[in-house]
Design a protein around this motif. Structure first.
Motif, mmCIF file in Angstrom:
data_model
loop_
_atom_site.group_PDB
_atom_site.id
_atom_site.type_symbol
_atom_site.label_atom_id
_atom_site.label_comp_id
_atom_site.label_asym_id
_atom_site.label_seq_id
_atom_site.Cartn_x
_atom_site.Cartn_y
_atom_site.Cartn_z
ATOM 1 N N MET B 1 -9.371 -24.524 15.461
ATOM 2 C CA MET B 1 -9.449 -23.341 14.596
ATOM 3 C C MET B 1 -8.688 -23.617 13.293
ATOM 4 O O MET B 1 -7.598 -24.182 13.298
ATOM 5 C CB MET B 1 -8.804 -22.139 15.327
ATOM 6 C CG MET B 1 -9.378 -20.799 14.919
ATOM 7 S SD MET B 1 -8.498 -19.428 15.741
ATOM 8 C CE MET B 1 -9.207 -19.507 17.392
ATOM 9 N N ARG B 2 -9.270 -23.231 12.158
ATOM 10 C CA ARG B 2 -8.589 -23.448 10.878
ATOM 11 C C ARG B 2 -7.407 -22.486 10.732
ATOM 12 O O ARG B 2 -7.360 -21.455 11.385
ATOM 13 C CB ARG B 2 -9.563 -23.242 9.731
ATOM 14 C CG ARG B 2 -10.549 -24.412 9.551
ATOM 15 C CD ARG B 2 -11.597 -24.079 8.535
ATOM 16 N NE ARG B 2 -11.046 -23.287 7.424
ATOM 17 C CZ ARG B 2 -11.793 -22.679 6.514
ATOM 18 N NH1 ARG B 2 -13.113 -22.731 6.610
ATOM 19 N NH2 ARG B 2 -11.230 -21.977 5.536
ATOM 20 N N ALA B 3 -6.490 -22.858 9.851
ATOM 21 C CA ALA B 3 -5.250 -22.077 9.710
ATOM 22 C C ALA B 3 -5.534 -20.621 9.340
ATOM 23 O O ALA B 3 -4.907 -19.709 9.881
ATOM 24 C CB ALA B 3 -4.338 -22.727 8.671
ATOM 25 N N ASP B 4 -6.490 -20.385 8.438
ATOM 26 C CA ASP B 4 -6.728 -18.996 8.033
ATOM 27 C C ASP B 4 -7.419 -18.210 9.151
ATOM 28 O O ASP B 4 -7.218 -17.011 9.300
ATOM 29 C CB ASP B 4 -7.504 -18.921 6.711
ATOM 30 C CG ASP B 4 -8.816 -19.674 6.782
ATOM 31 O OD1 ASP B 4 -8.994 -20.485 7.732
ATOM 32 O OD2 ASP B 4 -9.674 -19.463 5.901
ATOM 33 N N ARG B 6 -6.824 -18.777 12.363
ATOM 34 C CA ARG B 6 -5.724 -18.511 13.300
ATOM 35 C C ARG B 6 -4.912 -17.311 12.822
ATOM 36 O O ARG B 6 -4.523 -16.448 13.600
ATOM 37 C CB ARG B 6 -4.804 -19.739 13.394
ATOM 38 C CG ARG B 6 -5.048 -20.592 14.627
ATOM 39 C CD ARG B 6 -3.802 -21.387 15.041
ATOM 40 N NE ARG B 6 -3.149 -22.046 13.935
ATOM 41 C CZ ARG B 6 -3.522 -23.236 13.426
ATOM 42 N NH1 ARG B 6 -4.537 -23.875 13.940
ATOM 43 N NH2 ARG B 6 -2.854 -23.765 12.427
ATOM 44 N N ASP B 7 -4.677 -17.318 11.504
ATOM 45 C CA ASP B 7 -3.973 -16.203 10.866
ATOM 46 C C ASP B 7 -4.672 -14.874 11.137
ATOM 47 O O ASP B 7 -4.038 -13.893 11.537
ATOM 48 C CB ASP B 7 -3.993 -16.419 9.352
ATOM 49 C CG ASP B 7 -2.605 -16.676 8.825
ATOM 50 O OD1 ASP B 7 -1.827 -17.299 9.569
ATOM 51 O OD2 ASP B 7 -2.331 -16.255 7.693
ATOM 52 N N ASN B 8 -5.967 -14.858 10.880
ATOM 53 C CA ASN B 8 -6.746 -13.632 11.106
ATOM 54 C C ASN B 8 -6.678 -13.197 12.559
ATOM 55 O O ASN B 8 -6.506 -12.020 12.863
ATOM 56 C CB ASN B 8 -8.216 -13.844 10.713
ATOM 57 C CG ASN B 8 -8.429 -13.595 9.216
ATOM 58 O OD1 ASN B 8 -7.597 -12.947 8.582
ATOM 59 N ND2 ASN B 8 -9.523 -14.097 8.680
ATOM 60 N N ARG B 9 -6.817 -14.147 13.452
ATOM 61 C CA ARG B 9 -6.788 -13.827 14.880
ATOM 62 C C ARG B 9 -5.463 -13.158 15.246
ATOM 63 O O ARG B 9 -5.428 -12.141 15.932
ATOM 64 C CB ARG B 9 -6.988 -15.113 15.701
ATOM 65 C CG ARG B 9 -7.266 -14.848 17.169
ATOM 66 C CD ARG B 9 -7.525 -16.119 17.956
ATOM 67 N NE ARG B 9 -8.014 -15.799 19.291
ATOM 68 C CZ ARG B 9 -7.240 -15.448 20.307
ATOM 69 N NH1 ARG B 9 -5.938 -15.365 20.138
ATOM 70 N NH2 ARG B 9 -7.773 -15.156 21.494
ATOM 71 N N ALA B 10 -4.372 -13.757 14.754
ATOM 72 C CA ALA B 10 -3.045 -13.209 15.059
ATOM 73 C C ALA B 10 -2.891 -11.806 14.489
ATOM 74 O O ALA B 10 -2.338 -10.912 15.142
ATOM 75 C CB ALA B 10 -1.969 -14.141 14.508
ATOM 76 N N HIS B 45 -14.104 -13.156 16.207
ATOM 77 C CA HIS B 45 -13.036 -13.622 17.107
ATOM 78 C C HIS B 45 -13.148 -13.024 18.504
ATOM 79 O O HIS B 45 -12.846 -13.669 19.504
ATOM 80 C CB HIS B 45 -11.664 -13.280 16.518
ATOM 81 C CG HIS B 45 -11.279 -14.118 15.349
ATOM 82 N ND1 HIS B 45 -10.783 -15.387 15.486
ATOM 83 C CD2 HIS B 45 -11.348 -13.883 14.010
ATOM 84 C CE1 HIS B 45 -10.543 -15.895 14.295
ATOM 85 N NE2 HIS B 45 -10.882 -15.008 13.373
ATOM 86 N N GLN B 59 -1.695 -11.256 25.845
ATOM 87 C CA GLN B 59 -0.595 -11.529 24.926
ATOM 88 C C GLN B 59 0.679 -10.795 25.355
ATOM 89 O O GLN B 59 1.776 -11.344 25.339
ATOM 90 C CB GLN B 59 -1.007 -11.091 23.523
ATOM 91 C CG GLN B 59 0.061 -11.282 22.481
ATOM 92 C CD GLN B 59 -0.393 -10.780 21.115
ATOM 93 O OE1 GLN B 59 -0.613 -11.575 20.211
ATOM 94 N NE2 GLN B 59 -0.566 -9.481 20.955
#
Lengths: 182, 182
Positions: B1-4, B6-10, B45, B59
């Motif tokens: 997964m790309r960093a952005d 991953r960011d969105n997912r979080a 996602h 989580q």
């Protein structure tokens, strides 16, 4: 109500307690069958399934209330308190509906069940007071927290995978906390 | 997964925890708004609302598990045990979902949440053992019954009308039962 109508009502309620105790999603038809009456007779007494469910719940709560009152007036209120506590938890374990009754009676249930739930709480309070008077329960425990504990233990015991032995050991921990400090 | 991504997912997960913590019946749309992403991003996602709910649940369980493990390895496992117990119960009180997570994870939830629930139970067991080693919890209490008690106390605390003071006094009774006999 005529005697045979009263009879039918009582038989329907007994059957409903059994059938819905197994599953609250069971059909009214299954209740009629077990009671040995026609479905029309069921609907004459209880126009909707909700009416019937509430009547079953009310009956259970009233039965428990009467039992608590009898025990509070009896000889050994201390021992009776713990026996009654266990019985409520064990019944919850066997029949989820009682636990739901206790926790949700004030929300979803109608006037009758609400009154019956309040009556049970009050009767349980009398039993608690008597048990405290005899020194079987610590004197600084108030009804609100002991009742919350009763509901909690009932919910804990209805969780899947709680076998009777674990449930009894859980109750042992609860009772150790309710007894007066040595 | 790309960093952005991953960011969105979080961010979506954090928003979903907040929104569904208020009400599990809230819409995925409300989650997207709070996260500041489009609804299409949410669905990329998490294809269904169930997927999202399960990810939130997983989580939460994993966070609690990690916390229990850290506490078990820490200095004062005895005090940490009671703090952790209270925290789980208080969180259940504030957010019904945690309690439901604990009790139903094995039934309705998927593989991830089930694994996370089992992980939490195991970590709680380590914390219990450490607390017993230090003498803060009676040595004859087994994990199954203490865990049933944790779930029960959580359920008892989520009942309507249990105010924080009553909940704390209920926990006082529970802890009195867990402490070694004097």
């Amino acid at each position: 109500m005529r005697a045979d109508a009263r009879d039918n009502r009582a038989r329907i309620l007994t059957a409903a307690d059994e059938v819905f105790g197994q599953s609250p999603h069971a059909s009214t038809d299954a209740v009629a069958k077990l009671a040995g009456v026609g479905i029309a007779t069921v609907f004459r007494h209880f126009p909707t399934k909700t009416d019937l469910l509430e009547a079953v719940l009310t009956q259970r709560l009233e039965r428990l209330r009467n039992q608590a009152l009898t025990l509070a007036a009896g000889e050994n209120a201390g021992r009776a308190f713990y026996t009654f506590f266990s019985q409520v938890v064990v019944e919850s374990s066997a029949k989820l509906a009682i636990g739901d009754a206790l926790t949700s009676a004030g929300i979803a249930a109608g006037e009758d069940a609400r009154k019956a739930a309040a009556g049970l709480r009050e009767a349980f309070g009398s039993l608690l007071s008597e048990a405290q008077r005899t020194g079987a329960v610590r004197g600084d425990a108030g009804l609100p927290e002991v009742y919350a504990l009763l509901i909690g233990a009932s919910r804990g015991a209805t969780t899947r995978n709680v076998d009777p032995e674990v449930r009894n050991r859980m109750l042992g921990l609860v009772y150790a906390g309710l007894r007066p400090a040595a």
